[in-house]
Design an enzyme around this catalytic site. Structure first.
Site, PDB file in Angstrom:
ATOM      1  N   GLU A   1      -1.129   8.421   2.659  1.00 31.66           N
ATOM      2  CA  GLU A   1      -1.703   8.256   3.998  1.00 31.66           C
ATOM      3  C   GLU A   1      -3.179   8.563   3.876  1.00 31.66           C
ATOM      4  O   GLU A   1      -3.576   9.706   3.640  1.00 31.66           O
ATOM      5  CB  GLU A   1      -1.016   9.175   4.999  1.00 31.66           C
ATOM      6  CG  GLU A   1      -1.287   8.793   6.443  1.00 31.66           C
ATOM      7  CD  GLU A   1      -2.501   9.476   7.015  1.00 31.66           C
ATOM      8  OE1 GLU A   1      -3.537   8.798   7.182  1.00 31.66           O
ATOM      9  OE2 GLU A   1      -2.434  10.672   7.304  1.00 31.66           O
TER      10      GLU A   1
ATOM     11  N   CYS B   1      -7.998  11.500  10.734  1.00 28.18           N
ATOM     12  CA  CYS B   1      -7.896  10.150  10.168  1.00 28.18           C
ATOM     13  C   CYS B   1      -7.739   9.093  11.258  1.00 28.18           C
ATOM     14  O   CYS B   1      -8.050   7.923  11.037  1.00 28.18           O
ATOM     15  CB  CYS B   1      -6.739  10.070   9.184  1.00 28.18           C
ATOM     16  SG  CYS B   1      -5.117  10.418   9.916  1.00 28.18           S
TER      17      CYS B   1
END
Length: 486
Positions: free
Chosen positions: A253, A287
Site C-alpha cells: 500500500e 496517503c
C-alpha cells in the site's frame, strides 16, 4: 524523561546483539524522546527463528482463544488511548484529534480481525469424479515480514499485523525509524498483554542508517513466507523488488496523488469544509490526503475565496495543544522538502494564495497554490505535507482526465448533492477507492483498502486482508475406489 526500549523477540524484551541503540526525536521540540535498540542482521535472524518456532502452536490455537486475544487488545487500546496520543505527539507530532482517530479505527481493526478468525475460509468444489469431494481450503502462510510507517502509527501498526495474525501466521514487524514505539512496540505490548503467545509477534527496531540492510535481511530470510508493506512508492518499489527476487508474495500500500472534485451541483460551504479536512488533516501526511482540489468553473470564485480564508485561519503549532490543527511534519527535512516543492512550483509559474515561505523547524504553513504547471515537481509528486493545488474544470470529462493524470491511483473524493451524478464521475476515475459526497480521507476496517498503479497492489480489510495472508490448498476426498488404466 527519555523512554528506553529493547527489541521484542520470542515474547521477551532483549537488547540488540551488538548492544547498539538509536534515538527517536520529537519533531516539534527537537529533543530526544526515546532510545531504542538498533537491530542488525543477526537480530533479524533471531526474530524470524522465534516466529518460525511459534507458528505451529499459534496456527493450531482454537479460533475462540485467538478471537478473545484480539477483542481484549481492542479494549486495552481504548484504555490506553491517552498513552497512544502521548506517543504520537512525542514521536511524530500528531495532534490529539488525529490520535483519537487512530485509536478508534485501530480498535475497530482489531475487532474486525477477531471476527475474521471465525469467518468461513474455503469452498466445496464441484468434483469431476463420481463419489469425490473437492475442497478449496485457505491456510496460513507461515512467517510474515511486516513494515509499518510513521504517519498513522497506531492504525498502520495494527494493520501491519492484525490480519496476518488472525489468519494464523506469525509476524516479524519492522516499524518506521520515526515511530518505533507508536507503530511497533506499543501495538505489540497491547497484543502481548491481551495474551498473544511469545514469538507470534516480534518487533525489530533499527537505526535509520541500517534500514535498507535490515529490511533486505528480513525479506531474504528463507523462512519468511510473505511481505506486508505500507509506505512511500519509492521505498515500496524496492521492497517489492526484494520480494519478487525471492519469489515471495507482497502486499504493498503505497503513496497517493489524490484529487477532491467539487462538481457544479455541490454545496459550496460543505465542499470547503470537506476539502479543508481532506487536505490538511495530520498536516497532509496521510496517503489519502487531497493533493489536488478540482472545482467546477461555475463555483471556482466562491469556493476559492471561502477555502483560502478557512485554510489561512487553521491553528498551527504545538501538537500537544488540543486546538492545533496543523502540527509539525515528521522531521525538519520533511518540512524543507515540502517547501522546496512549493518553491519550485512558484518558480515555474504557480501562485500562492495562502501560506508558502520557509518552514520553522518541522512546521510548514498550510499552503494553497493555483496554476501549478505540469513541469513543476509538485504536479506529479505526492506532497505529503500541508499543501494543495487548486484547479478548475468545465466538464465531467475534464475533471476525470485531470484526476487521472497521475500514476498513483489510490483514492478520490467527489463533492456533489446528486448521487447519480457523482457515481457517473466516480466510474471514470482510475483509483482503488472513491468517496461520493465526501473528501478523500476515509478508512473502514471491513472495506477493501488499496490502490492502483504506483499506489500498490493487494487489499487490506475484511476478508480481503485474510485472503492476502493465506494460500489456497486444493484437497480431494474419494469416497470410493478409483479405476486406473494400468
Amino acid at each position: 524523561m527519555t523512554i528506553a526500549r529493547d527489541l521484542l523477540i520470542g515474547g521477551r524484551d532483549v537488547p540488540a546483539r551488538s548492544g547498539r541503540t538509536t534515538t527517536d526525536v520529537n519533531p516539534y521540540t527537537g529533543e530526544v524522546y526515546a532510545t531504542v535498540a538498533a537491530a542488525g542482521a543477526e537480530d533479524v535472524a533471531l526474530a524470524v527463528t522465534a516466529a518460525q518456532d511459534a507458528f505451529d502452536a499459534w496456527a493450531a490455537t482454537s479460533p475462540s482463544a485467538r478471537r478473545a486475544i484480539f477483542l481484549k487488545a481492542a479494549d486495552l487500546l481504548h484504555e490506553r488511548g491517552d498513552r497512544a496520543a502521548d506517543l504520537m505527539c512525542g514521536e511524530v507530532g500528531g495532534t490529539r484529534p488525529w490520535a483519537g482517530f487512530n485509536v478508534a479505527l485501530a480498535a475497530d481493526m482489531l475487532r474486525e480481525a477477531a471476527a475474521a478468525i471465525t469467518a468461513p475460509r474455503g469452498e466445496v468444489l464441484a468434483a469431476q469424479e463420481e463419489g469425490a469431494l473437492g475442497l478449496a481450503v485457505r491456510e496460513p502462510l507461515g512467517v510474515v515480514a511486516a513494515f509499518a510507517p510513521w504517519n498513522a502509527p497506531v492504525i498502520l501498526g495494527v494493520r501491519a499485523v492484525a490480519a496476518a495474525l488472525a489468519a494464523g501466521n506469525t509476524v516479524v514487524l519492522k516499524p518506521s525509524e520515526d515511530a518505533p514505539l507508536a507503530c511497533g512496540l506499543f501495538v505489540a505490548d497491547l497484543l502481548r498483554d491481551a495474551g498473544l503467545p511469545g514469538g507470534a509477534l516480534n518487533v525489530i527496531t533499527n537505526d535509520p542508517a541500517d534500514a535498507a540492510p535490515v529490511a533486505e535481511a528480513l525479506i531474504a530470510d528463507p523462512r519468511v513466507a510473505a511481505v506486508n508493506f505500507t509506505g512511500s512508492t519509492e521505498v515500496g518499489r524496492t521492497i517489492g523488488t526484494h520480494a519478487a527476487r525471492h519469489l515471495k508474495p507482497a502486499l504493498l500500500e503505497l503513496g497517493g496523488k489524490n484529487a477532491i472534485i467539487v462538481l457544479d451541483d455541490a454545496d459550496v460551504d460543505y465542499a470547503v469544509d470537506a476539502a479543508a479536512f481532506g487536505v490538511f488533516m495530520n498536516a497532509g501526511q496521510i496517503c489519502m490526503s487531497g493533493d489536488r482540489v478540482l472545482v467546477h468553473e461555475s463555483l471556482a470564485a466562491e469556493f476559492t475565496e471561502k477555502f483560502v480564508a478557512k485554510v489561512a485561519a487553521l491553528p498551527s503549532g504545538d501538537p500537544a495543544d488540543p486546538g492545533t490543527v496543523i502540527g509539525p511534519l515528521v522531521t525538519p527535512a520533511a518540512a524543507r522538502r515540502v517547501a522546496a516543492l512549493v518553491g519550485d512550483a512558484v518558480l515555474k509559474g504557480a501562485a500562492v494564495l495562502t501560506g508558502g515561505g520557509e518552514p520553522q523547524g518541522s512546521l510548514h504553513p498550510a499552503t494553497v497554490l493555483t496554476g501549478v504547471p505540469e513541469d513543476a515537481d509538485l504536479y506529479h509528486a505526492e506532497a505529503f505535507g500541508p499543501v494543495c493545488a487548486l484547479g478548475t474544470f468545465a466538464t465531467d470529462a475534464e475533471a476525470a482526465a485531470l484526476a487521472n493524470d497521475t500514476r498513483n491511483g489510490l483514492t478520490a473524493g467527489i463533492i456533489t448533492e446528486n448521487g447519480t451524478h457523482g457515481l457517473r464521475v466516480a466510474r471514470r476515475l482510475r483509483t482503488g477507492i472513491v468517496h461520493i459526497n465526501d473528501q478523500s480521507v476515509a478508512d473502514e476496517p471491513q472495506a477493501p483498502f488499496g490502490g492502483r498503479g504506483a499506489s500498490g497492489y493487494g487489499r487490506f480489510g475484511g476478508r480481503w486482508g485474510i485472503e492476502a495472508f493465506t494460500s489456497t490448498r486444493w484437497v480431494t476426498l474419494a469416497t470410493q475406489h478409483a479405476h486406473y488404466p494400468f
